[in-house]
Design a protein around this motif. Structure first.
Motif, PDB file in Angstrom:
ATOM      1  N   VAL A 228      12.589  53.438  36.760  1.00 46.76           N
ATOM      2  CA  VAL A 228      11.893  54.099  37.874  1.00 46.76           C
ATOM      3  C   VAL A 228      10.755  54.960  37.333  1.00 46.76           C
ATOM      4  O   VAL A 228       9.639  54.940  37.850  1.00 46.76           O
ATOM      5  CB  VAL A 228      12.879  54.956  38.697  1.00 46.76           C
ATOM      6  N   ILE A 229      11.038  55.708  36.270  1.00 45.72           N
ATOM      7  CA  ILE A 229       9.995  56.575  35.678  1.00 45.72           C
ATOM      8  C   ILE A 229       8.833  55.717  35.177  1.00 45.72           C
ATOM      9  O   ILE A 229       7.659  56.037  35.417  1.00 45.72           O
ATOM     10  CB  ILE A 229      10.601  57.422  34.541  1.00 45.72           C
TER      11      ILE A 229
ATOM     12  N   HIS B  23       7.982  52.731  36.178  1.00 40.82           N
ATOM     13  CA  HIS B  23       7.310  52.128  37.336  1.00 40.82           C
ATOM     14  C   HIS B  23       6.335  53.117  37.970  1.00 40.82           C
ATOM     15  O   HIS B  23       5.177  52.793  38.243  1.00 40.82           O
ATOM     16  CB  HIS B  23       8.375  51.690  38.346  1.00 40.82           C
ATOM     17  N   VAL B  24       6.814  54.347  38.179  1.00 40.93           N
ATOM     18  CA  VAL B  24       5.953  55.365  38.808  1.00 40.93           C
ATOM     19  C   VAL B  24       4.803  55.739  37.874  1.00 40.93           C
ATOM     20  O   VAL B  24       3.667  55.922  38.316  1.00 40.93           O
ATOM     21  CB  VAL B  24       6.784  56.606  39.186  1.00 40.93           C
TER      22      VAL B  24
ATOM     23  N   ALA C 149       2.200  53.142  38.084  1.00 39.92           N
ATOM     24  CA  ALA C 149       1.439  53.281  39.327  1.00 39.92           C
ATOM     25  C   ALA C 149       0.449  54.443  39.241  1.00 39.92           C
ATOM     26  O   ALA C 149      -0.624  54.390  39.832  1.00 39.92           O
ATOM     27  CB  ALA C 149       2.393  53.500  40.499  1.00 39.92           C
ATOM     28  N   SER C 150       0.826  55.501  38.501  1.00 40.16           N
ATOM     29  CA  SER C 150      -0.081  56.646  38.341  1.00 40.16           C
ATOM     30  C   SER C 150      -1.325  56.255  37.546  1.00 40.16           C
ATOM     31  O   SER C 150      -2.420  56.730  37.825  1.00 40.16           O
ATOM     32  CB  SER C 150       0.606  57.789  37.592  1.00 40.16           C
TER      33      SER C 150
ATOM     34  N   PRO D  93      -2.444  51.635  40.305  1.00 36.41           N
ATOM     35  CA  PRO D  93      -1.501  50.918  41.172  1.00 36.41           C
ATOM     36  C   PRO D  93      -1.592  49.405  40.995  1.00 36.41           C
ATOM     37  O   PRO D  93      -0.602  48.702  41.157  1.00 36.41           O
ATOM     38  CB  PRO D  93      -1.926  51.339  42.581  1.00 36.41           C
ATOM     39  N   GLN D  94      -2.792  48.898  40.630  1.00 39.00           N
ATOM     40  CA  GLN D  94      -2.954  47.451  40.472  1.00 39.00           C
ATOM     41  C   GLN D  94      -2.194  46.913  39.258  1.00 39.00           C
ATOM     42  O   GLN D  94      -1.910  45.714  39.183  1.00 39.00           O
ATOM     43  CB  GLN D  94      -4.445  47.090  40.336  1.00 39.00           C
TER      44      GLN D  94
ATOM     45  N   LEU E 135       0.802  47.323  38.637  1.00 40.05           N
ATOM     46  CA  LEU E 135       2.123  46.857  39.073  1.00 40.05           C
ATOM     47  C   LEU E 135       2.107  45.371  39.435  1.00 40.05           C
ATOM     48  O   LEU E 135       3.150  44.750  39.533  1.00 40.05           O
ATOM     49  CB  LEU E 135       2.595  47.674  40.282  1.00 40.05           C
ATOM     50  N   ASN E 136       0.895  44.825  39.645  1.00 37.86           N
ATOM     51  CA  ASN E 136       0.796  43.376  39.873  1.00 37.86           C
ATOM     52  C   ASN E 136       1.125  42.597  38.617  1.00 37.86           C
ATOM     53  O   ASN E 136       1.469  41.418  38.675  1.00 37.86           O
ATOM     54  CB  ASN E 136      -0.645  43.011  40.287  1.00 37.86           C
TER      55      ASN E 136
ATOM     56  N   GLN F  47      13.889  49.588  44.216  1.00 36.70           N
ATOM     57  CA  GLN F  47      12.543  49.034  44.355  1.00 36.70           C
ATOM     58  C   GLN F  47      12.120  49.036  45.820  1.00 36.70           C
ATOM     59  O   GLN F  47      10.959  49.290  46.139  1.00 36.70           O
ATOM     60  CB  GLN F  47      12.506  47.617  43.797  1.00 36.70           C
TER      61      GLN F  47
ATOM     62  N   LEU G 197      10.792  52.378  46.937  1.00 38.89           N
ATOM     63  CA  LEU G 197       9.422  52.675  46.497  1.00 38.89           C
ATOM     64  C   LEU G 197       8.395  51.758  47.134  1.00 38.89           C
ATOM     65  O   LEU G 197       7.209  51.858  46.824  1.00 38.89           O
ATOM     66  CB  LEU G 197       9.329  52.540  44.969  1.00 38.89           C
ATOM     67  N   SER G 198       8.833  50.862  47.996  1.00 40.66           N
ATOM     68  CA  SER G 198       7.893  49.903  48.578  1.00 40.66           C
ATOM     69  C   SER G 198       7.808  50.097  50.073  1.00 40.66           C
ATOM     70  O   SER G 198       8.575  50.844  50.675  1.00 40.66           O
ATOM     71  CB  SER G 198       8.336  48.479  48.259  1.00 40.66           C
ATOM     72  N   GLY G 199       6.835  49.418  50.667  1.00 34.49           N
ATOM     73  CA  GLY G 199       6.643  49.525  52.104  1.00 34.49           C
ATOM     74  C   GLY G 199       7.230  48.363  52.867  1.00 34.49           C
ATOM     75  O   GLY G 199       7.061  48.270  54.069  1.00 34.49           O
TER      76      GLY G 199
END
Lengths: 287, 171
Positions: free
Chosen positions: B14-15, B17-18, B21-22, B25-26, B28-29, B61, B64-66
């Motif tokens: 999680v750390i 992943h975040v 993203a910091s 964000p792209q 993460l693709n 996951q 953290l997602s929409g």
């Protein structure tokens, strides 16, 4: 544990999650589950902490680089503040005139941006996910802020999205570009209404605008206020292209006004949530 | 002990992943850290550990997602169970096995998410094939590297333990 029992637990887990997914999909306004709230309560502070730590080196380096240009920026900002003060005085005069005209015409001014004098709440973006299928922000709100679900989120340039749910001092925001998002909108020039839906990461689609409507590229699209979530008059984006479709409506692409991948700070609009009783009462129901 | 180790690995995921993203964000693709964790956990333990680990990682996951909550949980449960079963049947011990398994898992998850999204979302948007392949490749390489390092560390720890036991017996 026997293989049969393991397979049973596997099937049970899958069925439980499938039921959860279909329950959310069939609901028009799905509520976050207890599991999601619990996990968000644990994960959001982690995201906030990581954001703070990861922003530190960048800010330190930025501080060194900006040392030279601080004086120039200070001078430029002072000039801007003076211009804005003059503009504010001019707008206050116009507002007074509009109010006087409204009173003379006995017209109730519509609820919209600026009608509420409560200050905007600032929130920091601690996590952003812009993958094609997942568009969400996590915000850290300031202490003492009142945040509620469906509260609109804006940036200086325009609309960003709405709060989905709140946990402690963190809030999850659905962006307007999310595929499940919808915004009641209108073309500023013609006041023609439609519905904006998320599509691609940097594109929205304006739907339900009939073919006979006058729409052209560079038209500004504002919120119409008819969805009960976003107040009227917030800039959402600009029309990029207009094409006829096979059915009765235009195919309109809209570019969002806000560059969603560059957000650092956003503002939460102080709106009153619509009472539950009004949402539940069907139209035309007898008392 | 194993559950604690998994939870520690999940916290690190999680750390990471975040933090990714910091930075951008792209990014993460290009990598799916939760799939890497799910598959490695499945390879290391039994079917039960694999599926429960997958469910937990997938639900994190989802948080953290929409997307609809439960989509990643559902697919990761399948991936964790499948990874454990495949590694038991094929007795996967090599780094190349881990790379192949993780890369395939990323592709399988993309297909499964697409199928589930077709049921739950108003419009279907296909993932970019280029970024899907990049994500499969990068996740596979990262997972293989982690698998290699963990295996080396374990072998070293076993060797040290055996030396100590031999010294105690001879002493």
């Amino acid at each position: 544990m026997t293989e049969r029992r393991t397979r049973g637990i596997f099937a049970l887990l899958l069925v439980a999650q499938l039921v959860l997914i279909t329950a959310q999909a069939s609901s028009s306004a799905p509520e976050p589950t207890a599991v999601e709230r619990g996990l968000f309560r644990i994960i959001a502070p982690v995201a906030g902490m990581v954001h703070r730590i990861s922003a530190l080196p960048g800010r330190t380096l930025q501080g060194f680089r900006r040392q030279r240009s601080l004086l120039e920026e200070n001078r430029r900002l002072r000039e801007q503040v003076l211009d804005l003060r003059l503009e504010m005085v001019r707008l206050q005069g116009m507002e007074g005139e509009v109010k006087r005209l409204a009173e003379a015409l006995d017209y109730a001014s519509p609820e919209g941006l600026g009608a509420d004098r409560r200050p905007l709440q600032v929130a920091d973006v601690v996590y952003a996910d812009h993958r094609p299928s997942l568009r969400v922000l996590i915000l850290r709100v300031r202490e003492g802020s009142e945040v509620h679900p469906n509260q609109p989120v804006v940036a200086a340039q325009g609309l960003v999205g709405r709060v989905i749910f709140v946990s402690g001092s963190f809030a999850k925001v659905q962006l307007i570009t999310d595929r499940a998002a919808a915004v009641a909108a209108m073309i500023e020039r013609t006041r023609r209404q439609g519905v904006l839906r998320g599509s691609q990461p940097r594109e929205l689609k304006l739907e339900l605008v009939p073919l006979q409507a006058n729409v052209r590229p560079d038209d500004r699209v504002l919120t119409s206020g008819l969805d009960g979530v976003y107040p009227r008059g917030i800039l959402v984006g600009t029309v990029v292209s207009v094409r006829p479709s096979e059915d009765l409506f235009h195919l309109i692409s809209v570019r969002p006004a806000v560059e969603l991948s560059l957000l650092d700070q956003v503002y939460l609009l102080p709106t009153e949530p619509i009472p539950e009783s009004l949402l539940e009462e069907p139209f035309g129901a007898t008392p | 002990m194993r559950p604690l180790r998994f939870l520690g690995a999940l916290a690190l995921t999680v750390i990471a992943h975040v933090a990714t993203a910091s930075v951008s964000p792209q990014l993460l693709n290009a990598v799916d850290l939760f799939v890497v964790l799910t598959v490695l956990n499945g390879m290391n333990g039994g079917s039960l550990a694999g599926m429960l680990g997958g469910t937990t990682a997938g639900l994190c996951q989802d948080t953290l997602s929409g997307s609809v909550f439960g989509l990643h949980g559902f697919t990761a449960t399948i991936l964790g169970y499948a990874a454990s079963r495949i590694s038991q049947r094929l007795v996967l011990r090599r780094v190349s096995g881990a790379l192949l398994l993780i890369s395939s898992a990323v592709l399988v998850q993309a297909v499964a998410l697409l199928a589930l999204s077709a049921l739950t979302l108003p419009e279907l948007i296909l993932p970019d094939p280029f970024w899907l392949l990049v994500r499969a490749g990068v996740s596979g390489v990262l997972g293989a590297l982690i698998y290699f390092l963990v295996t080396r560390w374990r072998q070293g720890a076993d060797a040290r333990r055996k030396r100590r036991t031999r010294r105690l017996r001879m002493g």
